[in-house]
Write an enzyme that holds these catalytic residues in place. Sequence first.
Site, mmCIF file in Angstrom:
data_model
loop_
_atom_site.group_PDB
_atom_site.id
_atom_site.type_symbol
_atom_site.label_atom_id
_atom_site.label_comp_id
_atom_site.label_asym_id
_atom_site.label_seq_id
_atom_site.Cartn_x
_atom_site.Cartn_y
_atom_site.Cartn_z
ATOM 1 N N CYS A 43 1.864 0.352 17.802
ATOM 2 C CA CYS A 43 1.584 -0.360 19.046
ATOM 3 C C CYS A 43 1.868 0.504 20.273
ATOM 4 O O CYS A 43 2.805 1.298 20.280
ATOM 5 C CB CYS A 43 2.456 -1.605 19.151
ATOM 6 N N ARG A 56 -2.184 6.801 18.303
ATOM 7 C CA ARG A 56 -1.016 6.317 17.561
ATOM 8 C C ARG A 56 -1.401 5.328 16.461
ATOM 9 O O ARG A 56 -0.574 5.012 15.620
ATOM 10 C CB ARG A 56 -0.046 5.631 18.531
ATOM 11 N N TRP A 69 -0.798 -2.870 16.445
ATOM 12 C CA TRP A 69 -0.899 -2.481 15.035
ATOM 13 C C TRP A 69 -0.233 -3.628 14.286
ATOM 14 O O TRP A 69 0.980 -3.815 14.384
ATOM 15 C CB TRP A 69 -0.160 -1.160 14.838
ATOM 16 N N ASN A 71 6.380 -4.061 21.699
ATOM 17 C CA ASN A 71 6.391 -3.204 20.503
ATOM 18 C C ASN A 71 7.670 -3.507 19.744
ATOM 19 O O ASN A 71 8.717 -3.743 20.360
ATOM 20 C CB ASN A 71 6.413 -1.718 20.882
ATOM 21 N N GLY A 72 7.607 -3.420 18.419
ATOM 22 C CA GLY A 72 8.801 -3.671 17.613
ATOM 23 C C GLY A 72 8.650 -4.975 16.850
ATOM 24 O O GLY A 72 7.547 -5.542 16.770
ATOM 25 N N GLU A 78 2.722 18.223 0.525
ATOM 26 C CA GLU A 78 2.143 18.053 1.858
ATOM 27 C C GLU A 78 0.612 18.158 1.781
ATOM 28 O O GLU A 78 -0.099 17.405 2.441
ATOM 29 C CB GLU A 78 2.749 19.101 2.814
ATOM 30 N N LYS A 111 -1.900 15.193 2.931
ATOM 31 C CA LYS A 111 -2.990 15.385 3.906
ATOM 32 C C LYS A 111 -4.301 14.871 3.341
ATOM 33 O O LYS A 111 -5.052 14.176 4.010
ATOM 34 C CB LYS A 111 -3.188 16.869 4.259
ATOM 35 N N GLU A 144 -4.295 11.046 3.125
ATOM 36 C CA GLU A 144 -4.281 10.426 4.461
ATOM 37 C C GLU A 144 -5.666 10.392 5.092
ATOM 38 O O GLU A 144 -6.068 9.383 5.646
ATOM 39 C CB GLU A 144 -3.390 11.247 5.417
ATOM 40 N N HIS A 147 4.950 17.292 -18.834
ATOM 41 C CA HIS A 147 5.720 16.057 -19.000
ATOM 42 C C HIS A 147 4.934 14.830 -18.565
ATOM 43 O O HIS A 147 5.516 13.816 -18.218
ATOM 44 C CB HIS A 147 7.041 16.162 -18.235
ATOM 45 N N LYS A 188 0.510 6.977 14.137
ATOM 46 C CA LYS A 188 1.104 8.291 14.415
ATOM 47 C C LYS A 188 2.617 8.208 14.477
ATOM 48 O O LYS A 188 3.316 9.066 13.971
ATOM 49 C CB LYS A 188 0.535 8.795 15.751
HETATM 50 C C1 G6P Z 1 3.828 8.680 10.413
HETATM 51 C C2 G6P Z 1 2.796 9.754 10.707
HETATM 52 C C3 G6P Z 1 3.096 11.003 9.889
HETATM 53 C C4 G6P Z 1 4.525 11.467 10.175
HETATM 54 C C5 G6P Z 1 5.544 10.349 9.911
HETATM 55 C C6 G6P Z 1 6.920 10.727 10.434
HETATM 56 O O1 G6P Z 1 3.677 8.236 9.111
HETATM 57 O O2 G6P Z 1 1.495 9.297 10.394
HETATM 58 O O3 G6P Z 1 2.198 12.034 10.248
HETATM 59 O O4 G6P Z 1 4.823 12.559 9.355
HETATM 60 O O5 G6P Z 1 5.158 9.171 10.614
HETATM 61 O O6 G6P Z 1 6.846 10.857 11.824
HETATM 62 P P1 G6P Z 1 7.828 11.721 12.702
HETATM 63 O O7 G6P Z 1 7.343 11.539 14.109
HETATM 64 O O8 G6P Z 1 9.195 11.153 12.486
HETATM 65 O O9 G6P Z 1 7.727 13.132 12.224
#
Ligand code: G6P
Length: 615
Positions: A2, A27, A75, A105-106, A488, A492, A495, A511, A610
């Site tokens: 949000c 975001r 959101w 927000n929250g 990672e 990616k 995502e 395994h 984000k």
């Molecule tokens: C969200 C984002 C990720 C990020 C994670 C942690 O899930 O989509 O890209 O790695 O939050 O965010 P931060 O700001 O704490 O690195």
Amino acid sequence: MCGIVGAVAQRDVMSILVEGLRRLEYRGYDSSGVAIIDKYNAVQRTRRVGKVQELADALHANPLSGGTGIAHTRWATHGIPSESNAHPHVSGDGAQSANIAVVHNGIIENHGPLREKLKKAGYEFTSQTDTEVIAHLVHFELQTSETLLEAVQKTVKQFEGAYGTVVLDSNTPEKMVVARSGSPLVIGLGLDENFIASDMMALLPVTRKFMFLEEGDVAQVTRFDVSVYNKKGKLVERESKEHDISHEASDKGEYRHYMMKEIFEQPTAVRNTLENGFNGNDINYDAFGHNAEEIFKGIEHVQIIACGTSYHSGMVARYWLESLANISCSVEIASEFRYRKSFVPKKSLIVTLSQSGETADTLAALRLAKEIGYQSSLCVCNVPGSSLVRESDLTFLTKAGAEIGVASTKAFTTQLVGLLMMTIAIGKTRGMDETQQNNIIQSLKALPNTLESALTLDKPIEELAEDFADKHHSLFLGRGAQYPIAMEGALKLKEISYIHAEAYAAGELKHGPLALIDAKMPVIVVAPNNELLEKLKSNVEEVRARGGLMYVFADVNAHFESDDTLKVLNVVHCDDVVAPIVYTLPLQLLSYYVAIIKGTDVDQPRNLAKSVTVE
Ligand code: G6P
């Protein structure tokens, strides 16, 4: 997640609010809305499901005008994405004569009992959200309060949970009352006009001067004045600062997507992050904050906490800290750490990693760590002034610049740079020898150029991505510090292309995951030239023997040969210590190009946000 924008000005604020929302789109959100107090002192509101553009079109057709207004991107947490659940929420003597408008927000965790209490008092709810409780509760409290400020102070005292909220009352049109606890809010200071946002980014077109609110603050913002009251209700001063974030940071430039722009910015972002990190050929302890050398000297254990991509950089750091700095290290996902009873080794440093510095679970984990006896805290963060930065003893600031793509790229590689520098800084206090230290520093200094070379794989990776167009699953393999890089890479891909991807430490293949291997399952292997290469080659043979299709990102000297079942992409040779950073780039490019072929929303993948400011 949000986003909030608010403004109180002499001019019409609608376009400022909409532009602010556009700047918060990155975001992640599913609906948006705006409320403005018009010249008749009435709250006018427009809300839409979908992109901010839908809201902008609606406002173009039926403009709202006025000098005080609030806007929000939602959101969904409580209630589906719908127009009636979108903010702002209002309260008043019947919906037609609403005088209170609220964005939030929250999560208000005790919204259930508060809702019951308000229903008994005659309030009708029109949404499923926890936020509507705020609007009605402020309205309710206002009946027995002198001012809106007092009503908001009484209201927030009744909340359990997290909030960043902005409240308007059309009966006192030239002010906003804002409150924060657990959800960030920043006040933007202008000339005879003031603004509020959940992220500085939203306000860059109107100001560079910001004041950050502290936990529990409630503030009254008018055109000419900001008065802040702390959680005890005492009038306090909060520092304001000019920030030099570039306006252009939020433009795509020549690139089709922010993610691509940010992938290609990595050499520069790393160069900027390394700046100030060294005194000649020595590490500069000041880059970590006041007294860092003394603090590092006094620690015997490092506990790293993070979420998402940041967690993966923490996993790489464990390999570095234990092998190079000779200190024990554990790494944990913040949402796990905060809800279990953990053992605190003596003299532990808690290290939080976060791009945004506002991730709710990471912040809560840091607060818990302080309570349960961690000796000191350090955060590696990309946003100056963020909550984690303000609440940590030490900070290493990465200089990635604004990262807009939801899938983190340059924030990750610059975090790794910060963590490798931290490894040297701690290692030195524990007898790391000078040659080793010099070698790492030389590899770091050469890193921007090495990354430029790694990016030349752009075209071959674009071609290779075609192979993934019809795939539904994939496996990523790595060993040692490349195992988290495989994780990672898999993150990616899932995502942004929505292809199911899993990562395994290559030694784990037998395994279980080997059972999945067939020609429909691409296997991506990360293979730098290090002491684990021969072991990794055996794992590759295990996959080949079962008819698997492999894509190997290998050091030029690793001597893999392409054939019908194995495609080799040669990555620039680099020192093994920086290889996790270098091998990240081709994996980012791979997921980017696969997503392009799949036609997904690269910068704002479905369902993701984000900055995850609620748990
Ligand atoms: C969200 C984002 C990720 C990020 C994670 C942690 O899930 O989509 O890209 O790695 O939050 O965010 P931060 O700001 O704490 O690195």
